[in-house]
Motif scaffolding. Structure first.
Motif, short mmCIF file in Angstrom:
data_model
loop_
_atom_site.label_atom_id
_atom_site.label_comp_id
_atom_site.label_asym_id
_atom_site.label_seq_id
_atom_site.Cartn_x
_atom_site.Cartn_y
_atom_site.Cartn_z
N ARG A 18 0.72 -1.21 -0.09
CA ARG A 18 0.05 -0.19 0.17
C ARG A 18 0.64 1.32 0.01
O ARG A 18 0.42 2.18 -0.56
CB ARG A 18 -0.91 0.00 1.19
N ARG A 19 1.91 1.32 0.81
CA ARG A 19 2.80 2.25 0.76
C ARG A 19 3.60 2.47 -0.43
O ARG A 19 3.70 3.74 -1.03
CB ARG A 19 3.70 2.14 2.14
N ASN A 20 3.89 1.55 -1.26
CA ASN A 20 4.58 1.65 -2.63
C ASN A 20 3.87 2.09 -3.49
O ASN A 20 3.94 2.93 -4.27
CB ASN A 20 4.85 0.18 -3.13
N ARG A 21 2.19 1.91 -3.39
CA ARG A 21 1.38 2.60 -4.43
C ARG A 21 1.21 3.92 -4.28
O ARG A 21 1.00 4.87 -5.01
CB ARG A 21 -0.20 1.57 -4.32
N ILE A 22 1.02 4.52 -2.75
CA ILE A 22 1.04 5.64 -2.57
C ILE A 22 2.05 6.57 -2.83
O ILE A 22 1.93 7.69 -3.55
CB ILE A 22 0.74 5.98 -1.18
N MET A 23 3.52 5.87 -2.92
CA MET A 23 4.56 6.56 -3.24
C MET A 23 4.72 6.75 -4.90
O MET A 23 5.12 7.72 -5.40
CB MET A 23 5.86 5.91 -2.93
N VAL A 31 2.15 9.46 -5.89
CA VAL A 31 2.90 10.81 -5.28
C VAL A 31 3.91 11.26 -6.39
O VAL A 31 4.15 12.38 -6.76
CB VAL A 31 3.40 10.87 -3.97
N ALA A 32 4.80 10.21 -6.81
CA ALA A 32 5.75 10.58 -7.72
C ALA A 32 5.29 11.08 -9.28
O ALA A 32 5.89 11.89 -9.83
CB ALA A 32 6.83 9.24 -8.07
N TRP A 33 4.35 10.28 -9.58
CA TRP A 33 3.54 10.61 -11.04
C TRP A 33 2.89 12.16 -10.91
O TRP A 33 3.13 12.76 -11.68
CB TRP A 33 2.43 9.78 -11.39
N LEU A 82 3.80 14.68 -8.78
CA LEU A 82 4.84 15.52 -8.80
C LEU A 82 5.42 15.70 -10.01
O LEU A 82 5.57 16.81 -10.55
CB LEU A 82 5.96 14.95 -7.66
N SER A 83 5.79 14.66 -10.94
CA SER A 83 6.34 14.74 -11.84
C SER A 83 5.44 15.60 -13.10
O SER A 83 6.06 16.48 -13.78
CB SER A 83 6.67 13.23 -12.64
N ALA A 84 4.13 15.28 -13.04
CA ALA A 84 3.35 16.11 -13.75
C ALA A 84 3.31 17.70 -13.40
O ALA A 84 2.96 18.44 -14.12
CB ALA A 84 1.81 15.43 -13.66
N GLY A 85 3.31 17.96 -12.24
CA GLY A 85 2.92 19.33 -11.67
C GLY A 85 4.39 20.08 -12.00
O GLY A 85 4.36 21.15 -12.49
N LEU A 86 5.69 19.34 -11.80
CA LEU A 86 6.76 20.19 -11.80
C LEU A 86 7.11 20.31 -13.41
O LEU A 86 8.13 21.08 -13.70
CB LEU A 86 7.99 19.36 -11.12
N SER A 87 6.59 19.41 -14.28
CA SER A 87 6.76 19.69 -15.87
C SER A 87 6.03 20.60 -16.33
O SER A 87 6.21 20.98 -17.51
CB SER A 87 6.71 18.22 -16.45
#
Length: 219
Positions: free
Chosen positions: A12-17, A20-22, A24-29
Motif C-alpha cells: 500500500r505504501r509503494n502504491r502511494i509513493m 505521489v511520484a507521478w 509531482l512529475s506532472a506538476g513540476l513539468s
C-alpha cells in the motif's frame, strides 16, 4: 527491508509513493511548457533548437531556475539515497551484532549464516548505486555550475561536443540502475548455462541433523 514482515502495508505504501511520484512529475513539468520554445538560427547555420533563451526577464531568474533543477535532480536524490541505504546498512549491522533474535525474526533463524553475505551484498550494491549516480551526474552539473555563473569563460574553455558527451553520460545512469539491481539480486550459479555440468544430488538428512536443515523454498 527494515520491516520485512509488513508486506501488506509495504504494498500500500509503494502504491502511494508511485502516485505521489507521478503527480509531482506532472506538476513540476508544467512550467517547462511555458519556458521552452524553438529558436531558429538564420543561414548559414540553418539550425533549430528547443531552448529557454529569452524566457527569463532577468539573468538571475534563469540562474535561480537552474539551481532549483540542480537541487531537485542531483542534491535531493543523492541525499535520499544516502539516507535510505545508510538505514538499511545500520539495520543489517544491528541484526548482525545481536546475539538473540525476536519471535518476529523466527523465519530468519534457519538462514542465519546467510546474513553476513546479505550484509556484504547490500553494502556492495549501495556503494555501486551511489557511486554510479555521483560518477555519472557530477561532471555534468559541475560544468553546469560553471556555465551558470561564468558562461563566457566556460564557452571559451570547453567545447560543445564535450558538453553533449557529459550530458549523455549523465543520462546513462538511468540505464545502470536496473543492471546493478539485477546483478546483486539475481542468483547467478556456477556453471549456469552449461548443459554438460550437473549439480550434485542432494544427500538425505540424517535423523540427528535433519530437523536443523531448511528447505530451499523457505529461504
Amino acid at each position: 527491508i527494515l520491516h520485512p514482515l509488513a508486506i501488506a502495508r509495504a504494498r500500500r505504501r509503494n502504491r502511494i509513493m508511485l502516485y505521489v511520484a507521478w503527480l509531482l512529475s506532472a506538476g513540476l513539468s508544467v512550467p517547462q511548457l511555458f519556458l521552452f520554445h524553438t529558436v531558429t538560427l538564420r543561414p548559414p547555420h540553418n539550425f533549430t533548437q528547443c531552448t529557454t533563451r529569452g524566457s527569463f526577464p532577468q539573468p538571475w531568474h534563469e540562474t535561480l531556475y537552474n539551481m532549483l533543477g540542480f537541487t531537485c535532480l542531483f542534491l535531493l536524490p543523492l541525499l535520499i539515497m544516502v539516507c535510505c541505504y545508510a538505514r538499511i546498512l545500520l539495520e543489517i549491522s544491528r541484526r548482525m551484532g545481536s546475539s538473540l533474535f525476536s519471535s518476529r525474526d523466527l523465519s530468519l533463524r534457519c538462514s542465519r549464516n546467510n546474513i553476513p553475505r546479505a550484509r556484504l551484498r547490500m553494502l556492495k550494491m549501495s556503494l555501486v548505486i551511489v557511486s554510479s549516480f555521483i560518477l555519472c551526474w557530477t561532471p555534468y552539473y559541475l560544468l553546469g555550475l560553471w556555465y551558470w555563473f561564468c558562461p563566457r569563460v566556460m564557452e571559451k574553455t570547453v567545447s560543445p561536443a564535450l558538453t553533449h558527451i557529459l550530458f549523455i553520460f549523465g543520462l546513462f545512469n538511468a540505464c545502470l540502475d536496473p543492471i546493478t539491481y539485477g546483478l546483486f539480486t539475481i542468483p547467478f550459479r556456477k556453471g549456469w548455462g552449461c548443459p554438460c555440468r550437473h549439480s550434485p544430488k542432494p544427500q538425505p538428512p540424517s535423523t540427528a541433523t535433519g530437523s536443523f536443515h531448511c528447505s530451499a523454498s523457505s529461504l
